[in-house]
Design a protein around this motif. Structure first.
Motif, PDB file in Angstrom:
ATOM      1  N   TYR A  27       0.883  -1.257   0.045  1.00 31.28           N
ATOM      2  CA  TYR A  27      -0.071   0.126  -0.089  1.00 31.28           C
ATOM      3  C   TYR A  27       0.926   1.185   0.055  1.00 31.28           C
ATOM      4  N   VAL A  28       1.914   1.195   0.825  1.00 34.67           N
ATOM      5  CA  VAL A  28       2.922   2.543   0.913  1.00 34.67           C
ATOM      6  C   VAL A  28       3.596   2.574  -0.367  1.00 34.67           C
ATOM      7  N   LEU A  29       3.859   1.630  -1.233  1.00 34.20           N
ATOM      8  CA  LEU A  29       4.479   1.675  -2.618  1.00 34.20           C
ATOM      9  C   LEU A  29       3.385   2.304  -3.722  1.00 34.20           C
ATOM     10  N   ALA A  30       2.203   2.081  -3.578  1.00 30.42           N
ATOM     11  CA  ALA A  30       1.180   2.512  -4.382  1.00 30.42           C
ATOM     12  C   ALA A  30       0.746   3.985  -3.882  1.00 30.42           C
ATOM     13  N   LEU A  31       0.894   4.114  -2.722  1.00 26.48           N
ATOM     14  CA  LEU A  31       0.526   5.575  -2.070  1.00 26.48           C
ATOM     15  C   LEU A  31       1.454   6.755  -2.503  1.00 26.48           C
ATOM     16  N   GLU A  32       2.832   6.007  -2.805  1.00 26.13           N
ATOM     17  CA  GLU A  32       3.831   6.904  -2.975  1.00 26.13           C
ATOM     18  C   GLU A  32       3.778   7.738  -4.432  1.00 26.13           C
ATOM     19  N   ARG A  33       3.256   6.653  -5.325  1.00 25.38           N
ATOM     20  CA  ARG A  33       2.970   7.018  -6.794  1.00 25.38           C
ATOM     21  C   ARG A  33       2.150   8.434  -6.664  1.00 25.38           C
ATOM     22  N   VAL A  34       1.336   8.442  -5.707  1.00 24.26           N
ATOM     23  CA  VAL A  34       0.289   9.527  -5.766  1.00 24.26           C
ATOM     24  C   VAL A  34       1.032  10.857  -5.146  1.00 24.26           C
ATOM     25  N   ALA A  35       1.921  10.468  -4.083  1.00 25.19           N
ATOM     26  CA  ALA A  35       2.534  11.549  -3.159  1.00 25.19           C
ATOM     27  C   ALA A  35       3.568  12.296  -4.219  1.00 25.19           C
ATOM     28  N   VAL A  36       4.270  11.497  -5.015  1.00 22.41           N
ATOM     29  CA  VAL A  36       5.087  12.272  -5.607  1.00 22.41           C
ATOM     30  C   VAL A  36       4.673  13.485  -6.630  1.00 22.41           C
ATOM     31  N   LEU A  37       3.476  13.302  -6.951  1.00 26.89           N
ATOM     32  CA  LEU A  37       2.689  14.279  -7.911  1.00 26.89           C
ATOM     33  C   LEU A  37       1.883  15.229  -6.844  1.00 26.89           C
ATOM     34  N   THR A  38       1.859  15.174  -5.874  1.00 22.94           N
ATOM     35  CA  THR A  38       1.153  16.023  -4.783  1.00 22.94           C
ATOM     36  C   THR A  38       2.190  17.064  -4.174  1.00 22.94           C
ATOM     37  N   GLU A  39       2.067  18.232  -4.209  1.00 24.65           N
ATOM     38  CA  GLU A  39       2.921  19.229  -3.862  1.00 24.65           C
ATOM     39  C   GLU A  39       2.438  19.054  -2.114  1.00 24.65           C
ATOM     40  N   GLY A  40       3.672  19.054  -1.390  1.00 24.07           N
ATOM     41  CA  GLY A  40       3.536  19.023   0.213  1.00 24.07           C
ATOM     42  C   GLY A  40       3.157  17.924   0.837  1.00 24.07           C
ATOM     43  N   ALA A  41       3.054  16.597  -0.003  1.00 26.61           N
ATOM     44  CA  ALA A  41       2.661  15.500   0.575  1.00 26.61           C
ATOM     45  C   ALA A  41       3.781  14.638   0.860  1.00 26.61           C
ATOM     46  N   GLU A  42       3.632  13.798   1.907  1.00 26.37           N
ATOM     47  CA  GLU A  42       4.803  13.003   2.425  1.00 26.37           C
ATOM     48  C   GLU A  42       4.181  11.293   2.947  1.00 26.37           C
ATOM     49  N   VAL A  43       4.715  10.413   2.561  1.00 30.17           N
ATOM     50  CA  VAL A  43       4.050   9.261   2.884  1.00 30.17           C
ATOM     51  C   VAL A  43       4.932   8.785   3.958  1.00 30.17           C
ATOM     52  N   ASP A  44       4.268   8.516   5.061  1.00 24.82           N
ATOM     53  CA  ASP A  44       4.722   8.000   6.460  1.00 24.82           C
ATOM     54  C   ASP A  44       5.255   6.497   6.324  1.00 24.82           C
ATOM     55  N   HIS A  45       6.294   6.359   6.610  1.00 20.85           N
ATOM     56  CA  HIS A  45       6.826   4.776   6.477  1.00 20.85           C
ATOM     57  C   HIS A  45       6.417   3.977   7.744  1.00 20.85           C
ATOM     58  N   ARG A  46       5.615   4.718   8.627  1.00 21.28           N
ATOM     59  CA  ARG A  46       5.202   3.830   9.666  1.00 21.28           C
ATOM     60  C   ARG A  46       3.595   3.708   9.472  1.00 21.28           C
ATOM     61  N   VAL A  47       3.289   2.464   9.561  1.00 22.65           N
ATOM     62  CA  VAL A  47       1.875   1.994   9.546  1.00 22.65           C
ATOM     63  C   VAL A  47       1.137   1.913  10.826  1.00 22.65           C
ATOM     64  N   LEU A  48       0.117   2.356  10.801  1.00 29.68           N
ATOM     65  CA  LEU A  48      -0.806   2.138  12.220  1.00 29.68           C
ATOM     66  C   LEU A  48      -1.577   0.913  12.176  1.00 29.68           C
ATOM     67  N   LEU A  49      -1.156  -0.104  12.772  1.00 33.35           N
ATOM     68  CA  LEU A  49      -1.933  -1.434  12.911  1.00 33.35           C
ATOM     69  C   LEU A  49      -2.792  -1.365  13.863  1.00 33.35           C
ATOM     70  N   VAL A  50      -4.096  -1.555  13.920  1.00 26.60           N
ATOM     71  CA  VAL A  50      -5.157  -1.649  14.910  1.00 26.60           C
ATOM     72  C   VAL A  50      -5.644  -3.044  14.689  1.00 26.60           C
TER      73      VAL A  50
END
Length: 391
Positions: free
Chosen positions: A216-239
């Protein structure tokens, strides 16, 4: 985002649209009337763990339902949750996300960003992500992420959809949730039904969740590189449920290592058009129109890379294990054993080398096998002598 492992996101183009001829070929492979089976993050993580398996890469890329195929081959795999577990998991997820994700936001701010106050009910934007088809939902998700980041507000994306190119074919992935924080950081949230007892959960299950979340993080990074000011956290919240209750608790899982490994393994996958081009004419995995014998021939026309680990991750594992055992392949003994045996590819070859009937004595592997056979014979002779003396 960058990190100490040197595995930060790289700008990549959006998943390409498959050529018409390839889409037609993949439709023929799964059956012209069969809808493509979605490739989820769990299957993608398993695929990345075994990138040498051309069989799984093709079947997943073509959208073949491997569970139905395994049943038609006579080797069904006991995968999937019970209806009770499925309903319990859905009920727990709904509780975690209730009231605009109030409990979820409290857990996130407590564990990931304790300096920021938890947003109050009504302060969290929950955008509508509905759209026509996976392409529409993917575009709607990307738009919601950009809007929330630009607005600098809290947002909870419930079951967003992302695209990731796998072996030349787009895969659509749906995490449980993604939280956008006012500072522009995006955090993947995984909600699982297995319990977290005294602050810790089953290590194997947490590891599987981490590998799945890394996709999911890999896929989310595809969007983040095209979004100004975005940063994908490498920490995932497991609930997870706390102890034996239905109350949610959480832990933070760092997925940098899993992300780096998954990205590297996915890059090694052979493109599905190359695998499809090598198939015999007329090959299809259509369980509705082909007999078990014909399906077996079709499956065996694609190379597999079986290992015992496949039993926990692939619906075709029991079929592949049966074939590996019938052929006497050393792969059935595990990847580590296969790696130690070098050019000896069958159990018969290994036994012949150990007995001194075949193999080059100067080969370190052959020499080690013969030494092991001699030690075994010596131990058995000693045990027999002790037994005979006692009698």
């Amino acid at each position: 985002m960058s990190d100490s492992l040197g595995s930060g996101p790289v700008p990549v183009p959006p998943p390409r649209v498959l050529p018409t001829t390839l889409r037609q070929r993949l439709a023929e492979l799964r059956g012209p009337t069969v809808a493509p089976h979605p490739l989820d993050a769990r299957a993608l993580a398993a695929l990345a763990a075994n990138p040498g398996c051309r069989r799984r890469a093709l079947l997943d890329g073509a959208g073949v339902d491997k569970a139905a195929l395994a049943t038609a081959l006579g080797s069904p795999a006991p995968f999937g949750q019970s209806q009770f577990a499925f309903m319990r998991g859905n009920a727990f997820e709904a509780k975690v996300k209730a009231d605009g994700g109030t409990e979820l936001m409290a857990l996130l701010t407590d564990l990931i960003d304790s300096s920021a106050p938890s947003p109050l009910p009504g302060e969290v934007l929950v955008p509508d992500l509905s759209a026509a088809g996976p392409e529409g939902r993917t575009a709607r998700t990307a738009l919601a992420l950009r809007e929330a980041t630009a607005a600098g507000t809290w947002a909870l994306l419930d079951h967003p959809l992302f695209a990731l190119e796998v072996a030349g074919s787009p895969a659509y992935l749906e995490p449980d949730a993604v939280v956008v924080r006012p500072d522009g950081r995006w955090t993947v949230v995984e909600i699982k039904s297995f319990p977290m007892i005294d602050g810790s959960a089953d290590a194997a299950k947490v590891g599987a969740a981490a590998r799945q979340s890394a996709v999911y993080v890999l896929a989310l990074e595809r969007v983040a590189v095209l979004t100004e000011g975005a940063e994908v956290d490498h920490r995932v919240l497991l609930v997870c449920p706390k102890d034996f209750s239905n109350l949610p608790t959480a832990s933070v899982v760092d997925v940098r290592k899993q992300r780096a490994v998954t990205r590297r393994q996915l890059a090694r996958l052979t493109r599905i058009e190359d695998i499809a081009a090598a198939l015999p004419e007329g090959t299809t995995f259509d369980v509705e129109r082909r007999s078990g014998e014909e399906l077996t021939t079709a499956v065996e026309s694609v190379d597999a890379a079986y290992a015992p680990e496949c039993l926990a991750a692939c619906e075709l594992a029991f079929h592949c294990r049966g074939r590996a055992r019938a052929d006497g392949a050393v792969e059935a003994l595990g990847r580590s054993v296969r790696g130690e045996l070098g050019g000896l590819t069958t159990v018969e070859d290994v036994l012949a080398a150990a007995r001194g009937e075949a193999g080059d004595p100067s080969d370190p592997t052959v020499a080690a096998l013969r030494r092991a056979a001699a030690l075994r014979a010596e131990a058995l002779a000693g045990a027999a002598a002790v037994r005979d003396g006692g009698a």
